[in-house]
Motif scaffolding. Structure first.
Motif, PDB file in Angstrom:
ATOM      1  N   THR A  32      51.002  22.140  39.039  1.00  0.00           N
ATOM      2  CA  THR A  32      52.323  22.689  38.726  1.00  0.00           C
ATOM      3  C   THR A  32      53.225  21.631  38.124  1.00  0.00           C
ATOM      4  O   THR A  32      53.927  21.871  37.135  1.00  0.00           O
ATOM      5  CB  THR A  32      52.972  23.264  40.003  1.00  0.00           C
ATOM      6  N   LEU A  33      53.211  20.445  38.698  1.00  0.00           N
ATOM      7  CA  LEU A  33      54.048  19.357  38.209  1.00  0.00           C
ATOM      8  C   LEU A  33      53.662  18.974  36.781  1.00  0.00           C
ATOM      9  O   LEU A  33      54.526  18.722  35.943  1.00  0.00           O
ATOM     10  CB  LEU A  33      53.905  18.144  39.129  1.00  0.00           C
ATOM     11  N   ALA A  47      55.412  25.559  45.957  1.00  0.00           N
ATOM     12  CA  ALA A  47      54.870  26.429  47.002  1.00  0.00           C
ATOM     13  C   ALA A  47      54.393  27.754  46.425  1.00  0.00           C
ATOM     14  O   ALA A  47      53.329  28.270  46.811  1.00  0.00           O
ATOM     15  CB  ALA A  47      55.926  26.670  48.077  1.00  0.00           C
ATOM     16  N   ASN A  48      55.144  28.293  45.479  1.00  0.00           N
ATOM     17  CA  ASN A  48      54.780  29.575  44.868  1.00  0.00           C
ATOM     18  C   ASN A  48      53.467  29.506  44.098  1.00  0.00           C
ATOM     19  O   ASN A  48      52.799  30.521  43.907  1.00  0.00           O
ATOM     20  CB  ASN A  48      55.889  30.051  43.929  1.00  0.00           C
ATOM     21  N   PHE A  52      50.260  26.925  50.007  1.00  0.00           N
ATOM     22  CA  PHE A  52      51.163  26.513  51.071  1.00  0.00           C
ATOM     23  C   PHE A  52      52.520  27.194  50.946  1.00  0.00           C
ATOM     24  O   PHE A  52      52.988  27.475  49.845  1.00  0.00           O
ATOM     25  CB  PHE A  52      51.353  24.987  51.037  1.00  0.00           C
ATOM     26  N   THR A  53      53.156  27.434  52.078  1.00  0.00           N
ATOM     27  CA  THR A  53      54.483  28.034  52.068  1.00  0.00           C
ATOM     28  C   THR A  53      55.533  26.978  51.761  1.00  0.00           C
ATOM     29  O   THR A  53      55.292  25.774  51.899  1.00  0.00           O
ATOM     30  CB  THR A  53      54.810  28.665  53.427  1.00  0.00           C
ATOM     31  N   HIS A  54      56.701  27.448  51.373  1.00  0.00           N
ATOM     32  CA  HIS A  54      57.802  26.526  51.093  1.00  0.00           C
ATOM     33  C   HIS A  54      58.144  25.711  52.340  1.00  0.00           C
ATOM     34  O   HIS A  54      58.445  24.509  52.252  1.00  0.00           O
ATOM     35  CB  HIS A  54      59.027  27.311  50.618  1.00  0.00           C
ATOM     36  N   GLY A  55      58.086  26.344  53.516  1.00  0.00           N
ATOM     37  CA  GLY A  55      58.391  25.647  54.756  1.00  0.00           C
ATOM     38  C   GLY A  55      57.414  24.515  55.044  1.00  0.00           C
ATOM     39  O   GLY A  55      57.817  23.434  55.502  1.00  0.00           O
TER      40      GLY A  55
END
Length: 208
Positions: A32-33, A47-48, A52-55
Motif C-alpha cells: 500500500t505504501l 488497514a483497509n 489487519f484491523t485499524h485497531g
C-alpha cells in the motif's frame, strides 16, 4: 517427572512476539505504501488494504510516521545486504560489475514502488524531524553497501578508491534515483540506461 530442557517447547518472549507482529504488519503495509506514497497513506488506508484491523495497526505503531519508518527501515536493511554474495564470490572486476549491475537492475524492475517510497520518505525527512534519525540510519547502511562494492572492485583491479564513501554513495544513488523516476515513463529503456551509466562511472571511482 519433570521434562528436560530439550523436551520443553521453546518459549518466545513477549518482545519477540511483538517484533514478529510488527514485521508481519510491515510486510503487509509495504504494498500500500509503495502504491500510494507517504502523503496519501494513513493507518486506516493500510488497514483497509491488509488482513489487519485499524485497531491492531494502531496498537503496534503509534502513528503513520512510526509505521512508515519501520517499514522502510525493514525493507532497506534487507536491501543493504543484497550484494554481499556478489562481493564475496566475485573473482574478477568484470564479474563483480556484472553481478552488481544485474542485481541493481533487477531490484529497479521488481521493486520500483519500494524505492519510490524510500525516496519519498527521504525527501519528507527535510520537513518531518521525526523521520530524520531513521533516514540517516538507512542512508549509512546503503553508503556502507556501496563502499563494500567499490572497495572490492578496487581490490580486483589493483587500484584504490578515488573518492570517499559518502561521495561514492551520492554518485551511485543519484543515478539509481534517476532510474527510479525514469522507469515509470520508459520501463523498456531505463534498466539498460542505468547499466550504461554505472559502467561509465564505476571505473572513474578508482585510481591506480
Amino acid at each position: 517427572m519433570a521434562s528436560t530442557a530439550a523436551e520443553r517447547p521453546a518459549r518466545v518472549s513477549g518482545i519477540d512476539k511483538i517484533e514478529r507482529r510488527r514485521v508481519a504488519l510491515a510486510e503487509s503495509a509495504l504494498k500500500t505504501l509503495g502504491e500510494l506514497g507517504y502523503a496519501r497513506t494513513s493507518l486506516r488506508e493500510i488497514a483497509n488494504n491488509s488482513e489487519f484491523t485499524h485497531g491492531v495497526v494502531h496498537y503496534y505503531f503509534r502513528d503513520k510516521i512510526d509505521l512508515i519508518s519501520y517499514c522502510v527501515r525493514y525493507y532497506k536493511t534487507k536491501c543493504a545486504r543484497r550484494y554481499d554474495e556478489v562481493v564475496e564470490t566475485a573473482t574478477s572486476a568484470e564479474e563483480l560489475a556484472t553481478g552488481f549491475l544485474g542485481k541493481m537492475t533487477q531490484t529497479l524492475v521488481e521493486e520500483t514502488p519500494m524505492h519510490k517510497l524510500w525516496y519519498d520518505l527521504r525527501a519528507q525527512s527535510m520537513f518531518e524531524e521525526q523521520l530524520r534519525p531513521d533516514v540517516e540510519e538507512i542512508d549509512k547502511l546503503l553508503e556502507a553497501m556501496i563502499w563494500r562494492i567499490l572497495s572490492r572492485y578496487a581490490d580486483l583491479t589493483g587500484t584504490s578508491p578515488s573518492v570517499d564513501a559518502p561521495t561514492a554513495y551520492a554518485l551511485v544513488d543519484g543515478l539509481f534515483e534517476q532510474a527510479v523516476v525514469g522507469y515509470a515513463a520508459n520501463p523498456d529503456r531505463t534498466p539498460a540506461l542505468l547499466t550504461d551509466r554505472l559502467m561509465q562511472v564505476l571505473p572513474k571511482l578508482v585510481t591506480a
